[in-house]
Design a protein around this motif. Structure first.
Motif, PDB file in Angstrom:
ATOM      1  N   VAL A  15       0.829  -1.211   0.000  1.00 24.99           N
ATOM      2  CA  VAL A  15       0.000   0.000   0.000  1.00 24.99           C
ATOM      3  C   VAL A  15       0.861   1.258   0.000  1.00 24.99           C
ATOM      4  CG1 VAL A  15      -1.719   1.310   1.306  1.00 24.99           C
ATOM      5  CG2 VAL A  15      -1.946  -1.178   1.086  1.00 24.99           C
ATOM      6  N   GLN A  16       1.873   1.313   0.867  1.00 28.33           N
ATOM      7  CA  GLN A  16       2.666   2.533   1.023  1.00 28.33           C
ATOM      8  C   GLN A  16       3.720   2.690  -0.059  1.00 28.33           C
ATOM      9  OE1 GLN A  16       4.264   2.385   5.017  1.00 28.33           O
ATOM     10  NE2 GLN A  16       2.239   2.363   5.958  1.00 28.33           N
ATOM     11  N   ARG A  17       4.448   1.610  -0.348  1.00 27.37           N
ATOM     12  CA  ARG A  17       5.555   1.691  -1.300  1.00 27.37           C
ATOM     13  C   ARG A  17       5.089   1.519  -2.734  1.00 27.37           C
ATOM     14  NH1 ARG A  17       9.578  -3.166  -1.000  1.00 27.37           N
ATOM     15  NH2 ARG A  17       7.823  -4.077  -2.161  1.00 27.37           N
ATOM     16  N   ASP A  18       4.251   0.487  -2.962  1.00 25.69           N
ATOM     17  CA  ASP A  18       3.844   0.158  -4.329  1.00 25.69           C
ATOM     18  C   ASP A  18       2.548   0.828  -4.752  1.00 25.69           C
ATOM     19  OD1 ASP A  18       6.071  -1.550  -4.533  1.00 25.69           O
ATOM     20  OD2 ASP A  18       4.960  -3.159  -3.563  1.00 25.69           O
ATOM     21  N   MET A  19       1.817   1.393  -3.783  1.00 21.65           N
ATOM     22  CA  MET A  19       0.573   2.134  -4.063  1.00 21.65           C
ATOM     23  C   MET A  19      -0.387   1.306  -4.916  1.00 21.65           C
ATOM     24  SD  MET A  19       2.063   5.999  -4.575  1.00 21.65           S
ATOM     25  CE  MET A  19       3.354   5.534  -5.712  1.00 21.65           C
ATOM     26  N   VAL A  20      -0.658   0.090  -4.480  1.00 23.83           N
ATOM     27  CA  VAL A  20      -1.493  -0.821  -5.250  1.00 23.83           C
ATOM     28  C   VAL A  20      -2.942  -0.343  -5.294  1.00 23.83           C
ATOM     29  CG1 VAL A  20      -0.028  -2.803  -4.770  1.00 23.83           C
ATOM     30  CG2 VAL A  20      -1.929  -2.288  -3.232  1.00 23.83           C
ATOM     31  N   LEU A  21      -3.621  -0.735  -6.363  1.00 19.73           N
ATOM     32  CA  LEU A  21      -5.028  -0.401  -6.537  1.00 19.73           C
ATOM     33  C   LEU A  21      -5.903  -1.187  -5.568  1.00 19.73           C
ATOM     34  CD1 LEU A  21      -7.176   1.056  -8.413  1.00 19.73           C
ATOM     35  CD2 LEU A  21      -7.241  -1.097  -9.680  1.00 19.73           C
ATOM     36  N   CYS A  22      -5.559  -2.464  -5.357  1.00 17.04           N
ATOM     37  CA  CYS A  22      -6.362  -3.330  -4.493  1.00 17.04           C
ATOM     38  C   CYS A  22      -5.479  -4.445  -3.953  1.00 17.04           C
ATOM     39  CB  CYS A  22      -7.547  -3.921  -5.257  1.00 17.04           C
ATOM     40  SG  CYS A  22      -7.065  -5.098  -6.554  1.00 17.04           S
ATOM     41  N   ILE A  23      -6.021  -5.183  -2.990  1.00 11.16           N
ATOM     42  CA  ILE A  23      -5.392  -6.421  -2.521  1.00 11.16           C
ATOM     43  C   ILE A  23      -6.216  -7.566  -3.097  1.00 11.16           C
ATOM     44  CG2 ILE A  23      -4.705  -7.799  -0.532  1.00 11.16           C
ATOM     45  CD1 ILE A  23      -3.185  -5.200  -0.684  1.00 11.16           C
ATOM     46  N   PHE A  24      -5.548  -8.451  -3.831  1.00  6.85           N
ATOM     47  CA  PHE A  24      -6.255  -9.483  -4.597  1.00  6.85           C
ATOM     48  C   PHE A  24      -5.886 -10.875  -4.110  1.00  6.85           C
ATOM     49  CE2 PHE A  24      -5.927 -12.226  -8.518  1.00  6.85           C
ATOM     50  CZ  PHE A  24      -7.291 -12.460  -8.651  1.00  6.85           C
ATOM     51  N   LEU A  25      -6.906 -11.668  -3.773  1.00  6.47           N
ATOM     52  CA  LEU A  25      -6.759 -13.082  -3.451  1.00  6.47           C
ATOM     53  C   LEU A  25      -5.786 -13.315  -2.290  1.00  6.47           C
ATOM     54  CD1 LEU A  25      -8.323 -15.362  -4.923  1.00  6.47           C
ATOM     55  CD2 LEU A  25      -6.207 -15.950  -6.087  1.00  6.47           C
ATOM     56  N   GLN A  26      -5.819 -12.436  -1.303  1.00 10.05           N
ATOM     57  CA  GLN A  26      -4.975 -12.655  -0.121  1.00 10.05           C
ATOM     58  C   GLN A  26      -5.418 -13.941   0.571  1.00 10.05           C
ATOM     59  OE1 GLN A  26      -4.670  -9.341   2.577  1.00 10.05           O
ATOM     60  NE2 GLN A  26      -3.346 -10.433   3.975  1.00 10.05           N
ATOM     61  N   THR A  27      -4.441 -14.752   0.986  1.00 15.01           N
ATOM     62  CA  THR A  27      -4.722 -16.115   1.425  1.00 15.01           C
ATOM     63  C   THR A  27      -4.610 -16.260   2.937  1.00 15.01           C
ATOM     64  OG1 THR A  27      -3.864 -16.939  -0.667  1.00 15.01           O
ATOM     65  CG2 THR A  27      -4.050 -18.523   1.115  1.00 15.01           C
ATOM     66  N   GLY A  28      -5.569 -16.976   3.517  1.00 22.32           N
ATOM     67  CA  GLY A  28      -5.533 -17.296   4.935  1.00 22.32           C
ATOM     68  C   GLY A  28      -6.398 -16.368   5.763  1.00 22.32           C
ATOM     69  N   THR A  29      -7.219 -16.931   6.631  1.00 25.46           N
ATOM     70  CA  THR A  29      -8.129 -16.126   7.449  1.00 25.46           C
ATOM     71  C   THR A  29      -7.364 -15.225   8.403  1.00 25.46           C
ATOM     72  OG1 THR A  29      -9.900 -17.760   7.304  1.00 25.46           O
ATOM     73  CG2 THR A  29      -9.984 -16.243   9.156  1.00 25.46           C
ATOM     74  N   ASP A  30      -6.466 -15.794   9.218  1.00 25.01           N
ATOM     75  CA  ASP A  30      -5.738 -14.993  10.208  1.00 25.01           C
ATOM     76  C   ASP A  30      -4.860 -13.944   9.538  1.00 25.01           C
ATOM     77  OD1 ASP A  30      -6.927 -16.547  12.078  1.00 25.01           O
ATOM     78  OD2 ASP A  30      -5.121 -17.591  12.744  1.00 25.01           O
ATOM     79  N   SER A  31      -4.186 -14.344   8.449  1.00 29.70           N
ATOM     80  CA  SER A  31      -3.289 -13.414   7.752  1.00 29.70           C
ATOM     81  C   SER A  31      -4.059 -12.229   7.179  1.00 29.70           C
ATOM     82  CB  SER A  31      -2.558 -14.144   6.621  1.00 29.70           C
ATOM     83  OG  SER A  31      -1.872 -15.268   7.111  1.00 29.70           O
ATOM     84  N   THR A  32      -5.214 -12.511   6.597  1.00 25.67           N
ATOM     85  CA  THR A  32      -5.999 -11.451   5.964  1.00 25.67           C
ATOM     86  C   THR A  32      -6.668 -10.573   7.007  1.00 25.67           C
ATOM     87  OG1 THR A  32      -6.381 -13.019   4.163  1.00 25.67           O
ATOM     88  CG2 THR A  32      -7.658 -10.996   4.121  1.00 25.67           C
ATOM     89  N   LYS A  33      -7.142 -11.182   8.085  1.00 28.13           N
ATOM     90  CA  LYS A  33      -7.717 -10.387   9.173  1.00 28.13           C
ATOM     91  C   LYS A  33      -6.682  -9.422   9.759  1.00 28.13           C
ATOM     92  CE  LYS A  33     -11.390 -13.354  11.084  1.00 28.13           C
ATOM     93  NZ  LYS A  33     -11.760 -14.158  12.285  1.00 28.13           N
ATOM     94  N   ALA A  34      -5.431  -9.867   9.839  1.00 23.24           N
ATOM     95  CA  ALA A  34      -4.378  -9.059  10.452  1.00 23.24           C
ATOM     96  C   ALA A  34      -4.158  -7.746   9.716  1.00 23.24           C
ATOM     97  CB  ALA A  34      -3.080  -9.854  10.510  1.00 23.24           C
ATOM     98  N   SER A  35      -4.332  -7.757   8.401  1.00 26.74           N
ATOM     99  CA  SER A  35      -4.089  -6.542   7.612  1.00 26.74           C
ATOM    100  C   SER A  35      -5.379  -5.816   7.236  1.00 26.74           C
ATOM    101  CB  SER A  35      -3.302  -6.890   6.342  1.00 26.74           C
ATOM    102  OG  SER A  35      -4.008  -7.836   5.558  1.00 26.74           O
ATOM    103  N   TYR A  36      -6.530  -6.411   7.553  1.00 23.41           N
ATOM    104  CA  TYR A  36      -7.810  -5.828   7.156  1.00 23.41           C
ATOM    105  C   TYR A  36      -8.000  -4.411   7.722  1.00 23.41           C
ATOM    106  CZ  TYR A  36     -12.776  -4.745   7.477  1.00 23.41           C
ATOM    107  OH  TYR A  36     -13.978  -4.086   7.430  1.00 23.41           O
ATOM    108  N   GLY A  37      -7.766  -4.243   9.014  1.00 19.35           N
ATOM    109  CA  GLY A  37      -8.002  -2.945   9.639  1.00 19.35           C
ATOM    110  C   GLY A  37      -7.178  -1.849   9.002  1.00 19.35           C
ATOM    111  N   TYR A  38      -5.907  -2.144   8.758  1.00 14.66           N
ATOM    112  CA  TYR A  38      -5.017  -1.151   8.152  1.00 14.66           C
ATOM    113  C   TYR A  38      -5.403  -0.882   6.698  1.00 14.66           C
ATOM    114  CZ  TYR A  38      -1.028   0.650   5.612  1.00 14.66           C
ATOM    115  OH  TYR A  38      -0.237   1.389   4.771  1.00 14.66           O
TER     116      TYR A  38
END
Length: 280
Positions: A15-38
């Protein structure tokens, strides 16, 4: 590595360095929850098709999140119905991992059995530090389980199947999409005979249709060493859907424009799954 702290750090870089348009197909419930808030709540980045069957993504509704169907709960309902209605079994056990994913199978399994007027004959959990499943298997066997719902990753489902085969225990085993990996079936060999699995995608190797043939042709062309399995097919299917959303968003891409385009998807047929719709 399925480590939540690493997932958050990596998403922050995207998000900060690459300025991506979206997050696509992030894998794993715990891993994805961890970054969801941010990513999603703070930075307003769309989360497209997280590879997680958790009900967290749909209940309650979360703006900017476009989940993949069906949830682990729905898959578990289907599996329990198969055991009880189709197979006529009433003594159902549950083997689940002691983590959020495992409880996303355990809780709906209990609920669906209750709706059938039944209770689990046994519930055995797998700690994250364990590797041997024989103790849990023996307990479920001794309690007379005729079938077992497996709420564990595929490598532990594999061990459970092998151990059941070794003990000549003929209980009906079944799992959710996480255990539908072709690699599991290949490694299990004859221990997989009779195994029931809720598949969220068609059979990657044999399902007919133009879209399926294109998937197999492209996989052979660009990744000749990759397997025809639910993982590569899910990636192809989700990419086809994302491509259609980007096409509809037009050349002047923005995150909000992408969300509007996605929310306008109605009965879109990828040729692989039933038609997909998203609504605001």
């Amino acid at each position: 590595s399925y480590r939540p702290e690493m997932a958050l750090a990596n998403v922050k870089k995207l998000v900060q360095r690459d300025m991506v348009l979206c997050i696509f197909l992030q894998t794993g419930t715990d891993s994805t929850k961890a970054s969801y808030g941010y990513a999603v709540e703070e930075k307003k980045v769309p989360l497209m098709f997280p590879a997680s069957g958790s009900h967290f993504w749909t209940s309650p509704f979360k703006p900017r999140v476009f989940p993949l169907p069906p949830s682990l709960a729905m898959q578990t309902y289907i599996l329990v119905d198969y055991f009880v209605i189709t197979k006529g079994l009433s003594k159902i056990g549950i083997f689940y991992q002691d983590d959020p994913m495992g409880y996303e199978v355990l809780t709906p399994a209990r609920q669906r059995l209750k709706e059938h007027g039944l209770s689990p004959v046994g519930e055995e959990k797998l700690e994250s530090t364990e590797f041997d499943v024989s103790a849990q298997l023996m307990k479920l066997r001794n309690r007379g389980a005729e079938a077992v719902v497996l709420g564990v990753p595929y490598n532990f489902a594999l061990r459970f199947m092998r151990e059941a085969k070794k003990m000549d225990w003929g209980a009906q085993l079944g799992g959710v999409g996480l255990t539908g990996n072709q690699a599991l079936l290949d490694m299990a060999g004859d221990a997989a005979f009779g195994y029931a699995n809720v598949m969220t995608m068609p059979d990657a190797q044999y399902a007919p249709g133009t879209a399926m043939e294109e998937y197999r042709n492209r996989l052979r062309q660009y990744f000749p060493g990759a397997s025809y399995d639910s993982s590569t097919l899910t990636g192809w299917w989700a990419s086809a859907l994302l491509t259609e959303i980007l096409r509809r968003a037009g050349r002047d891409l923005s995150r909000e424009g992408m969300i509007r385009a996605a929310e306008g998807i109605r009965d879109y047929d990828t040729g692989i799954t039933p038609p997909i719709s998203f609504y605001p």
